[in-house]
Scaffold this motif. Structure first.
Motif, PDB file in Angstrom:
ATOM      1  N   LEU A  65      19.859   1.037 -15.375  1.00  0.00           N
ATOM      2  CA  LEU A  65      20.763   0.213 -14.556  1.00  0.00           C
ATOM      3  C   LEU A  65      20.666  -1.247 -14.991  1.00  0.00           C
ATOM      4  O   LEU A  65      19.824  -2.009 -14.526  1.00  0.00           O
ATOM      5  CB  LEU A  65      20.414   0.368 -13.074  1.00  0.00           C
ATOM      6  N   GLU A  66      21.554  -1.647 -15.878  1.00  0.00           N
ATOM      7  CA  GLU A  66      21.503  -2.987 -16.451  1.00  0.00           C
ATOM      8  C   GLU A  66      22.009  -4.059 -15.487  1.00  0.00           C
ATOM      9  O   GLU A  66      21.688  -5.242 -15.658  1.00  0.00           O
ATOM     10  CB  GLU A  66      22.316  -3.031 -17.750  1.00  0.00           C
ATOM     11  N   LYS A  67      22.807  -3.675 -14.496  1.00  0.00           N
ATOM     12  CA  LYS A  67      23.366  -4.665 -13.570  1.00  0.00           C
ATOM     13  C   LYS A  67      22.515  -4.837 -12.321  1.00  0.00           C
ATOM     14  O   LYS A  67      22.945  -5.464 -11.360  1.00  0.00           O
ATOM     15  CB  LYS A  67      24.796  -4.287 -13.186  1.00  0.00           C
ATOM     16  N   VAL A  68      21.310  -4.278 -12.329  1.00  0.00           N
ATOM     17  CA  VAL A  68      20.390  -4.443 -11.212  1.00  0.00           C
ATOM     18  C   VAL A  68      19.155  -5.182 -11.713  1.00  0.00           C
ATOM     19  O   VAL A  68      18.567  -4.811 -12.731  1.00  0.00           O
ATOM     20  CB  VAL A  68      19.967  -3.091 -10.617  1.00  0.00           C
ATOM     21  N   GLN A  69      18.786  -6.248 -11.025  1.00  0.00           N
ATOM     22  CA  GLN A  69      17.540  -6.935 -11.348  1.00  0.00           C
ATOM     23  C   GLN A  69      16.735  -7.159 -10.075  1.00  0.00           C
ATOM     24  O   GLN A  69      17.294  -7.221  -8.975  1.00  0.00           O
ATOM     25  CB  GLN A  69      17.802  -8.271 -12.042  1.00  0.00           C
ATOM     26  N   TYR A  70      15.422  -7.268 -10.235  1.00  0.00           N
ATOM     27  CA  TYR A  70      14.534  -7.438  -9.095  1.00  0.00           C
ATOM     28  C   TYR A  70      13.636  -8.642  -9.310  1.00  0.00           C
ATOM     29  O   TYR A  70      13.124  -8.877 -10.409  1.00  0.00           O
ATOM     30  CB  TYR A  70      13.678  -6.191  -8.895  1.00  0.00           C
ATOM     31  N   LEU A  71      13.436  -9.408  -8.227  1.00  0.00           N
ATOM     32  CA  LEU A  71      12.619 -10.607  -8.267  1.00  0.00           C
ATOM     33  C   LEU A  71      11.587 -10.576  -7.150  1.00  0.00           C
ATOM     34  O   LEU A  71      11.873 -10.099  -6.051  1.00  0.00           O
ATOM     35  CB  LEU A  71      13.483 -11.860  -8.096  1.00  0.00           C
ATOM     36  N   ARG A  87       0.826  -1.215   0.000  1.00  0.00           N
ATOM     37  CA  ARG A  87       0.000   0.000   0.000  1.00  0.00           C
ATOM     38  C   ARG A  87       0.853   1.255   0.000  1.00  0.00           C
ATOM     39  O   ARG A  87       0.388   2.327  -0.379  1.00  0.00           O
ATOM     40  CB  ARG A  87      -0.918   0.013   1.222  1.00  0.00           C
ATOM     41  N   THR A  88       2.095   1.144   0.453  1.00  0.00           N
ATOM     42  CA  THR A  88       2.960   2.312   0.598  1.00  0.00           C
ATOM     43  C   THR A  88       4.060   2.367  -0.458  1.00  0.00           C
ATOM     44  O   THR A  88       4.990   3.165  -0.341  1.00  0.00           O
ATOM     45  CB  THR A  88       3.633   2.310   1.985  1.00  0.00           C
ATOM     46  N   ALA A  89       3.979   1.517  -1.494  1.00  0.00           N
ATOM     47  CA  ALA A  89       5.085   1.399  -2.444  1.00  0.00           C
ATOM     48  C   ALA A  89       5.489   2.741  -3.055  1.00  0.00           C
ATOM     49  O   ALA A  89       6.672   3.082  -3.121  1.00  0.00           O
ATOM     50  CB  ALA A  89       4.729   0.396  -3.538  1.00  0.00           C
ATOM     51  N   ALA A  90       4.516   3.514  -3.504  1.00  0.00           N
ATOM     52  CA  ALA A  90       4.833   4.800  -4.141  1.00  0.00           C
ATOM     53  C   ALA A  90       5.469   5.761  -3.148  1.00  0.00           C
ATOM     54  O   ALA A  90       6.466   6.428  -3.452  1.00  0.00           O
ATOM     55  CB  ALA A  90       3.564   5.411  -4.732  1.00  0.00           C
ATOM     56  N   GLN A  91       4.909   5.830  -1.939  1.00  0.00           N
ATOM     57  CA  GLN A  91       5.459   6.729  -0.920  1.00  0.00           C
ATOM     58  C   GLN A  91       6.834   6.268  -0.457  1.00  0.00           C
ATOM     59  O   GLN A  91       7.727   7.076  -0.204  1.00  0.00           O
ATOM     60  CB  GLN A  91       4.503   6.814   0.274  1.00  0.00           C
ATOM     61  N   THR A 107      11.301  -1.253  -2.374  1.00  0.00           N
ATOM     62  CA  THR A 107      11.324  -0.552  -3.653  1.00  0.00           C
ATOM     63  C   THR A 107      12.741  -0.418  -4.212  1.00  0.00           C
ATOM     64  O   THR A 107      12.978   0.383  -5.111  1.00  0.00           O
ATOM     65  CB  THR A 107      10.685   0.840  -3.516  1.00  0.00           C
ATOM     66  N   GLY A 108      13.659  -1.203  -3.666  1.00  0.00           N
ATOM     67  CA  GLY A 108      14.983  -1.334  -4.270  1.00  0.00           C
ATOM     68  C   GLY A 108      15.965  -0.231  -3.983  1.00  0.00           C
ATOM     69  O   GLY A 108      16.873   0.021  -4.782  1.00  0.00           O
ATOM     70  N   THR A 157      21.089  -8.184  -7.205  1.00  0.00           N
ATOM     71  CA  THR A 157      19.726  -8.679  -7.288  1.00  0.00           C
ATOM     72  C   THR A 157      18.977  -8.255  -6.032  1.00  0.00           C
ATOM     73  O   THR A 157      19.452  -8.479  -4.914  1.00  0.00           O
ATOM     74  CB  THR A 157      19.694 -10.213  -7.387  1.00  0.00           C
ATOM     75  N   GLY A 158      17.832  -7.635  -6.212  1.00  0.00           N
ATOM     76  CA  GLY A 158      16.964  -7.292  -5.097  1.00  0.00           C
ATOM     77  C   GLY A 158      15.735  -8.185  -5.117  1.00  0.00           C
ATOM     78  O   GLY A 158      15.171  -8.431  -6.185  1.00  0.00           O
ATOM     79  N   MET A 159      15.328  -8.680  -3.948  1.00  0.00           N
ATOM     80  CA  MET A 159      14.188  -9.584  -3.890  1.00  0.00           C
ATOM     81  C   MET A 159      13.256  -9.171  -2.764  1.00  0.00           C
ATOM     82  O   MET A 159      13.701  -8.812  -1.677  1.00  0.00           O
ATOM     83  CB  MET A 159      14.647 -11.025  -3.680  1.00  0.00           C
ATOM     84  N   ASP A 160      11.944  -9.231  -3.034  1.00  0.00           N
ATOM     85  CA  ASP A 160      10.951  -8.875  -2.024  1.00  0.00           C
ATOM     86  C   ASP A 160       9.697  -9.689  -2.268  1.00  0.00           C
ATOM     87  O   ASP A 160       9.404 -10.085  -3.407  1.00  0.00           O
ATOM     88  CB  ASP A 160      10.628  -7.378  -2.088  1.00  0.00           C
ATOM     89  N   ILE A 161       8.940  -9.912  -1.208  1.00  0.00           N
ATOM     90  CA  ILE A 161       7.726 -10.712  -1.307  1.00  0.00           C
ATOM     91  C   ILE A 161       6.554  -9.917  -1.863  1.00  0.00           C
ATOM     92  O   ILE A 161       5.543 -10.491  -2.257  1.00  0.00           O
ATOM     93  CB  ILE A 161       7.390 -11.309   0.076  1.00  0.00           C
ATOM     94  N   SER A 162       6.683  -8.587  -1.931  1.00  0.00           N
ATOM     95  CA  SER A 162       5.588  -7.724  -2.383  1.00  0.00           C
ATOM     96  C   SER A 162       5.705  -7.414  -3.881  1.00  0.00           C
ATOM     97  O   SER A 162       6.607  -6.684  -4.291  1.00  0.00           O
ATOM     98  CB  SER A 162       5.590  -6.404  -1.600  1.00  0.00           C
ATOM     99  N   PRO A 163       4.804  -7.932  -4.706  1.00  0.00           N
ATOM    100  CA  PRO A 163       4.857  -7.616  -6.143  1.00  0.00           C
ATOM    101  C   PRO A 163       4.737  -6.131  -6.435  1.00  0.00           C
ATOM    102  O   PRO A 163       5.372  -5.627  -7.375  1.00  0.00           O
ATOM    103  CB  PRO A 163       3.652  -8.389  -6.710  1.00  0.00           C
ATOM    104  N   LYS A 164       3.936  -5.401  -5.647  1.00  0.00           N
ATOM    105  CA  LYS A 164       3.773  -3.970  -5.890  1.00  0.00           C
ATOM    106  C   LYS A 164       5.077  -3.215  -5.674  1.00  0.00           C
ATOM    107  O   LYS A 164       5.414  -2.304  -6.440  1.00  0.00           O
ATOM    108  CB  LYS A 164       2.670  -3.411  -4.993  1.00  0.00           C
ATOM    109  N   GLN A 165       5.812  -3.595  -4.626  1.00  0.00           N
ATOM    110  CA  GLN A 165       7.082  -2.913  -4.390  1.00  0.00           C
ATOM    111  C   GLN A 165       8.111  -3.260  -5.460  1.00  0.00           C
ATOM    112  O   GLN A 165       8.880  -2.394  -5.897  1.00  0.00           O
ATOM    113  CB  GLN A 165       7.601  -3.253  -2.993  1.00  0.00           C
ATOM    114  N   ILE A 166       8.145  -4.511  -5.878  1.00  0.00           N
ATOM    115  CA  ILE A 166       9.084  -4.904  -6.928  1.00  0.00           C
ATOM    116  C   ILE A 166       8.750  -4.209  -8.245  1.00  0.00           C
ATOM    117  O   ILE A 166       9.641  -3.811  -9.004  1.00  0.00           O
ATOM    118  CB  ILE A 166       9.098  -6.436  -7.097  1.00  0.00           C
TER     119      ILE A 166
END
Length: 265
Positions: A91-97, A16-20, A55-56, A70-79
């Protein structure tokens, strides 16, 4: 999510707070990134994993080091927000899962460092610690990070009190600073750094909106009332000000010998 040991089991959702969070919680001081590099996390050619990345924020700032992150989080909205920001910055060397840190989808011994910022108390330690140990290389480093405002400044003290008044179950001090003294592996080293961070009335409101005790857990009517009262609280103060924060960095250097782990200090 809800945990019996956090906020009396009250449900919260950082989605719910991803944007903020992306806009207002990118406040780690440069001291943190410098210290991570100095202890061996965030150097050219490394492979790093940031669990509970939200949010990385960490990967976005550490990408300039030349590490593959690699950044990983359980929240799809934040990813979703994290991926969008990484793409915007090229940023080509950063990926999120999207994934659960308690069950990491990676091969053994592939990361030079694993970081966990503002999140480690949300994990099942009986599950996540063996996973961290498994994916770290011999000599890899696990670093926990926690940044919190202190109550030295009047604005922070009054803001904190307002959240507690409207959400009495909120207990950030239990889930945050206490976690930083846990010995995840042998040989913990802990650093405590005080810093004064700049804010405007808008960015401080956004920072408090993105905390677990407000938008993530309040119902819509309670949040509306909190927001109105918070804006009124801030109105008499200057447009710009600083808030004193405490940065805690705990880290462990893991070596493997005879099938057992020990820390090199």
């Amino acid at each position: 999510m809800n945990f019996s040991y956090i906020d009396g089991g009250k449900t919260f959702d950082f989605g719910r707070t991803a944007a903020q969070y992306a806009k207002y919680r990118d406040i780690y001081p440069e001291t943190l990134y410098r210290r991570l590099s100095e202890i061996g996390v965030g150097r050219s050619g490394q492979k790093l994993l940031d669990i509970g990345t939200g949010t990385g924020v960490l990967p976005l700032h550490m990408a300039g080091s030349g590490a593959e992150i690699t950044g990983m989080d359980i929240s799809p909205k934040q990813i979703e927000v994290a991926r969008r920001e990484a793409a915007a910055r090229g940023l080509e060397k950063v990926q999120y899962l999207v994934g659960d840190a308690n069950q990491l989808p990676f091969a053994d011994h592939i990361f030079d460092g694993v970081t966990a910022a503002q999140c480690f108390w949300y994990f099942d330690k009986k599950r996540v610690l063996p996973e961290i140990r498994r994916v770290l290389k011999d000599g890899g480093i696990f670093a926990k990070i926690y940044l919190t405002y202190t109550l030295d400044d009047e604005i922070a003290a009054r803001s904190h009190a307002l959240v507690k008044e409207m959400n009495p179950n909120w207990t950030p001090e239990v889930s945050g600073s206490q976690d930083m003294t846990d010995d995840c592996f042998p040989g913990r080293q802990t650093e405590r750094i005080f810093c004064d961070l700049p804010f405007t009335r808008e960015s401080w409101l956004g920072r408090m909106t993105a905390c677990r005790g407000t938008l993530a857990s309040m119902d819509e009517e309670t949040f509306r009332r909190w927001d109105s009262r918070m804006r009124a609280l801030l109105q008499p103060y200057p447009e710009t000000f600083t808030i004193r924060h405490l940065l805690i960095l705990s880290y462990f250097t893991i070596q493997k010998e005879g099938g057992k782990d020990y820390a090199q200090t």
